[in-house]
Design an enzyme around this catalytic site. Structure first.
Site, short mmCIF file in Angstrom:
data_model
loop_
_atom_site.label_atom_id
_atom_site.label_comp_id
_atom_site.label_asym_id
_atom_site.label_seq_id
_atom_site.Cartn_x
_atom_site.Cartn_y
_atom_site.Cartn_z
N SER A 1 0.86 -1.01 0.03
CA SER A 1 0.04 0.06 0.08
C SER A 1 0.84 1.17 0.14
CB SER A 1 -0.76 0.15 1.29
OG SER A 1 -1.47 -1.00 1.71
N HIS B 1 -1.49 -3.14 -6.98
CA HIS B 1 -1.95 -2.68 -5.85
C HIS B 1 -3.76 -2.88 -6.08
CE1 HIS B 1 -2.95 0.72 -2.77
NE2 HIS B 1 -3.13 -0.60 -2.25
N GLU C 1 -4.13 -0.73 -9.10
CA GLU C 1 -3.17 0.48 -9.35
C GLU C 1 -1.86 -0.14 -9.59
OE1 GLU C 1 -2.45 2.81 -5.62
OE2 GLU C 1 -2.64 4.87 -6.94
N ASN D 1 -3.69 6.15 -2.06
CA ASN D 1 -3.41 6.63 -0.59
C ASN D 1 -2.99 8.01 -0.57
OD1 ASN D 1 -4.43 4.28 0.85
ND2 ASN D 1 -2.84 3.34 0.06
#
Ligand code: NAD
Length: 295
Positions: free
Chosen positions: A118, A139, A151, A189
């Site tokens: 992450s 991801h 991702e 994120n």
């Protein structure tokens, strides 16, 4: 590509194995813990049963999917004939560094080595291997069988060929891959965590209560879950560690984690996984009850 290895059979690893196996790939699911592997197979079975109940797949599809998965407790053994390895082990650089070294030594030289991290730099992980051009971020989002996005993160040295293979493979899983570059937090994120942090600051400064903040974002912005509930779901310790990565990586005070978040994690209130965060979770109940701390 036909042989896929998934390292780590926890929350994400079992979902990733499920999706590959369901699309006909041979999956080697690897974990150091035999118990984690047993739990993962049970979870995949339960999730497939849910798909059967919704008439999305048949009993025969379930049998075929489970038949495509073989489990291993050794990375050396489990990656021997892989075309692609997706590492989804614990979010800790030292653990991932060791796994990537072992993968690099044991997987075929043509294999692509992907990580589901992450927040750890793909470039930093790739530098631990002899094939940085074949290292990439893949991801997936939680829960993997349901969420469409992958991702795809290019490290500094990731080649166009590696990226193209992973983009195509993700499409074969009926996912939607999005290519991004390797900077702290990537895209998902980098945008999500400051929003969650700002929601926690709003609570901390008394702007509004837990339910009020989540309701504004749910009804006002059409988010399916409010940011505080989402933070509980992700894990408050995970949110804190990603904010540290953003803060350290950019050196910008705007990413400094809210002191309330730091206190909650220190006190062991980490959200769903510990039974309490901004909300209190009772096993078997779907009711959303605000934690006593915020009443
Ligand atoms: P988890 O704790 O549920 O599972 C991690 C698994 O890795 C455990 O079963 C553990 O036994 C295993 N493991 C640890 N060291 C190992 C080793 N050396 N070899 C093999 N297996 C090992 O973690 P998770 O939530 O599934 O997260 C896995 C990765 O996915 C992390 O990098 C995390 O950042 C990322 N991620 C998590 C989420 C999420 O919502 N949970 C979302 C996207 C990405």
């Amino acid at each position: 590509m036909q042989n896929i290895s998934v390292i780590g059979s926890g929350t994400m690893g079992n979902g990733i194995a499920h999706v590959f196996a369901q699309h006909g790939y041979q999956v080697s699911l690897i974990d150091i813990s035999e118990t984690a592997l047993e739990k993962a197979l049970a979870t995949i079975g339960k999730n497939l049963d849910r798909q059967i109940a919704k008439e999305k797949i048949t009993e025969a599809d379930k049998t075929a999917t489970l038949g495509n998965i073989t489990t291993f407790t050794s990375v050396e053994e489990g990656v021997k004939s892989s075309d692609l390895v997706v590492e989804a082990a614990t979010e800790n650089f030292e653990i991932k560094k060791q796994i990537f070294k072992t993968m690099d030594e044991n997987a075929p030289t043509s294999a692509i080595l992907a990580t589901n991290t992450s927040s750890i730099s793909i470039t930093k992980i790739a530098a631990e291997t002899s094939r940085p051009g074949q290292v990439i971020g893949m991801h997936f989002m939680n829960p993997v069988p349901i969420m469409k996005l992958v991702e795809v993160i290019r490290g500094y040295a990731t080649t166009d060929a590696t990226t193209a293979s992973v983009m195509e493979l993700s499409k074969n899983l009926t996912k939607v891959p999005v290519e991004v570059n390797d900077y702290p937090g990537f895209v998902a994120n980098r945008i999500l965590m400051p929003m969650i942090n700002e929601a926690i600051y709003s609570l901390f400064e008394g702007v509004a209560g837990v339910e009020e903040i989540d309701t504004v974002m749910k009804l006002g912005m059409a988010h399916p879950m409010g940011p505080l509930q989402l933070a509980d779901f992700i894990g408050l310790d995970v949110c804190l560690s990603i904010l540290h990565v953003l803060h350290d990586g950019f050196g910008n005070p705007k990413y400094a984690p809210c002191p309330l978040l730091v206190n909650m994690v220190t006190a062991g209130y980490k959200g769903v996984k510990t039974g309490e965060g901004f909300y209190k979770y009772t096993p078997g109940s779907k009711d959303l009850v605000v934690s006593e701390m915020f009443k």
